[in-house]
Design an enzyme around this catalytic site. Structure first.
Site, PDB file in Angstrom:
ATOM      1  NE  ARG A 293      -2.627   0.822   3.933  1.00  0.00           N
ATOM      2  CZ  ARG A 293      -2.879   0.795   4.753  1.00  0.00           C
ATOM      3  NH1 ARG A 293      -4.285   0.848   4.534  1.00  0.00           N
ATOM      4  NH2 ARG A 293      -2.588   0.750   6.047  1.00  0.00           N
TER       5      ARG A 293
ATOM      6  CE  LYS B 176      -2.666   4.657   7.322  1.00  0.00           C
ATOM      7  NZ  LYS B 176      -4.201   4.809   7.595  1.00  0.00           N
TER       8      LYS B 176
ATOM      9  CD  GLU C  15     -11.858   6.054   4.711  1.00  0.00           C
ATOM     10  OE1 GLU C  15     -10.903   5.627   5.872  1.00  0.00           O
ATOM     11  OE2 GLU C  15     -11.154   6.768   4.086  1.00  0.00           O
TER      12      GLU C  15
HETATM   13  C1  LIG Z   1      -5.372   3.939   7.742  1.00  0.00           C
HETATM   14  C2  LIG Z   1      -6.225   4.317   8.101  1.00  0.00           C
HETATM   15  C3  LIG Z   1      -7.547   3.188   8.264  1.00  0.00           C
HETATM   16  C4  LIG Z   1      -7.704   1.799   7.834  1.00  0.00           C
HETATM   17  O1  LIG Z   1      -5.904   0.987   7.613  1.00  0.00           O
HETATM   18  P1  LIG Z   1      -5.922  -0.846   8.035  1.00  0.00           P
HETATM   19  O2  LIG Z   1      -4.800  -0.537   7.133  1.00  0.00           O
HETATM   20  O3  LIG Z   1      -6.886  -1.377   9.094  1.00  0.00           O
HETATM   21  O4  LIG Z   1      -4.834  -0.568   9.056  1.00  0.00           O
HETATM   22  C5  LIG Z   1      -8.458   3.734   7.591  1.00  0.00           C
HETATM   23  N1  LIG Z   1      -9.023   4.607   6.814  1.00  0.00           N
HETATM   24  C6  LIG Z   1      -8.056   5.806   6.928  1.00  0.00           C
HETATM   25  C7  LIG Z   1      -8.865   6.985   6.114  1.00  0.00           C
HETATM   26  C8  LIG Z   1      -6.672   5.496   7.053  1.00  0.00           C
HETATM   27  O5  LIG Z   1      -5.484   6.464   6.805  1.00  0.00           O
END
Ligand SMILES: *Cc1c(COP(=O)(O)O)cnc(C)c1O
Length: 341
Positions: free
Chosen positions: A81, A183, A219
């Site tokens: 990722r 991210k 989300e």
């Molecule tokens: C990191 C993150 C998540 C959760 O992702 P994981 O891989 O499960 O830790 C969800 N939403 C956002 C905006 C994130 O930055």
């Protein structure tokens, strides 16, 4: 020797550990990198990260298992990722196999900071990368720094697994160009005002809707969302503008293959939420945090699972996922990387 820290009272904050890893990208290649005790970064005043926010990060955890091993959960997924994010932001991907290797190195160098089994705490790892040379026109940097530090953490939400309250804000989370699948610090910068505003009004988090139609659930600020329907089906929003959570993918697998439930990724309309039985946030930091109430502009949705406990299915998902991570339940092939026997 494990450090003398009151593990059970740790929140989700920065605690300095002994070593972090640093590698630099210059003239088209990454150097070997090294561990250092220096927890500061010195930057050029016009560094790409400071001017145009060219930076991204990952979040992952190391755990101590019931048989006292130190393990890391699916680091290959974070490696991939972060490489995807880097490419999207015009940064050089950090090689995925090297990523896993240096994650292991950082955990081993800080092994005394891995909280004991049963403490409820874990060692959080923060890999990140940023443009480090001077840029002034709007363009990508040509030199970058990749780092990983470690910090022991407790629960993300105070109170641990107590249900929380969300509200549907008037704000969009990410940049309007729909960059939710990366991210990156800039997505978070765009959410800081909304989260402070939510806290000021007594909510734990925002539940964002899709910015195009404002009818579908996306989300929260730092975690994905799952719902449980009245038929005990586990569902989660299908969207290209949310962050593809590794925890969420793992939970959907657990629902189907460990709990025998139907698990589906589909578009979820805000108008359906009142009919659901359970709701929870999921992510590396949030783990699985139950939601008791969602407020949409004065309209309250009270989940039947209430404000005192996790819902029944949420609890099963939580127990199974954390059981896999802590070595109490056998993991699917490739999910657990053993760092230290
Ligand atoms: C990191 C993150 C998540 C959760 O992702 P994981 O891989 O499960 O830790 C969800 N939403 C956002 C905006 C994130 O930055």
């Amino acid at each position: 020797m494990t450090k003398n820290i009151d593990w059970s009272s740790l929140g989700f904050g920065y605690v300095q550990t002994d070593y972090r890893y640093v590698s630099n990208f210059k003239d088209g290649k990454w150097d070997d990198g090294t561990l250092t005790t220096d927890n500061t970064v010195t930057l050029h005043e016009s560094a790409g990260v400071l001017q145009y926010a060219q930076t991204c990060f990952e979040g992952m955890k190391a755990y101590r298992t019931i048989d006292n091993k130190v393990v890391c959960f699916r680091p290959d997924m974070n490696a991939k990722r972060m490489a995807d994010t880097a490419r999207y932001l015009e940064m050089p991907a950090f090689p995925e196999d090297k990523f896993i290797e240096v994650v292991e190195k950082v955990i081993k160098a800080n092994i005394d900071f891995v909280p004991p089994y049963g403490s409820g705490a874990s060692l959080y790892l923060r890999p990140y990368m940023f443009g480090s040379n001077a840029v002034i026109g709007v363009k990508p940097a040509t030199e970058f720094q990749f780092r990983i530090f470690a910090t022991p953490v407790g629960p993300y939400f105070k109170g641990g697994v107590k249900p929380i309250t969300l509200r549907v804000p008037d704000f969009d989370r990410a940049a309007p160009c729909g960059t939710g699948h990366i991210k990156a610090g800039l997505n978070y910068a765009m959410s800081l005002h909304a989260i402070v505003d939510a806290h000021n009004q007594g909510y734990n988090e925002n539940m964002y809707l899709d910015s195009k139609t404002r009818t579908k659930v996306e989300e929260t600020g730092g975690a994905n969302i799952i719902f449980v329907t009245k038929d005990n089906e586990v569902i989660t929003p299908k969207s290209s503008t949310i962050l593809p959570s590794i925890t969420r993918r793992s939970l959907m697998y657990v629902a189907e293959h460990y709990l025998g439930l139907k698990a589906e990724e589909r578009e979820i309309y805000m108008s359906e939420v009142k009919d659901f039985k359970e709701c929870a946030l999921c992510g590396t930091a949030a783990v699985l945090s139950p939601v008791g109430k969602i407020v949409d502009h004065g309209e309250e949705i009270n989940l039947p699972s209430g404000m005192n406990d996790m819902g029944e299915i949420t609890k099963k998902l939580y127990d199974t996922l954390t059981g896999i991570q802590m070595g109490r339940i056998e993991a699917p092939e490739g999910w657990i990387k053993v760092i230290n026997e």
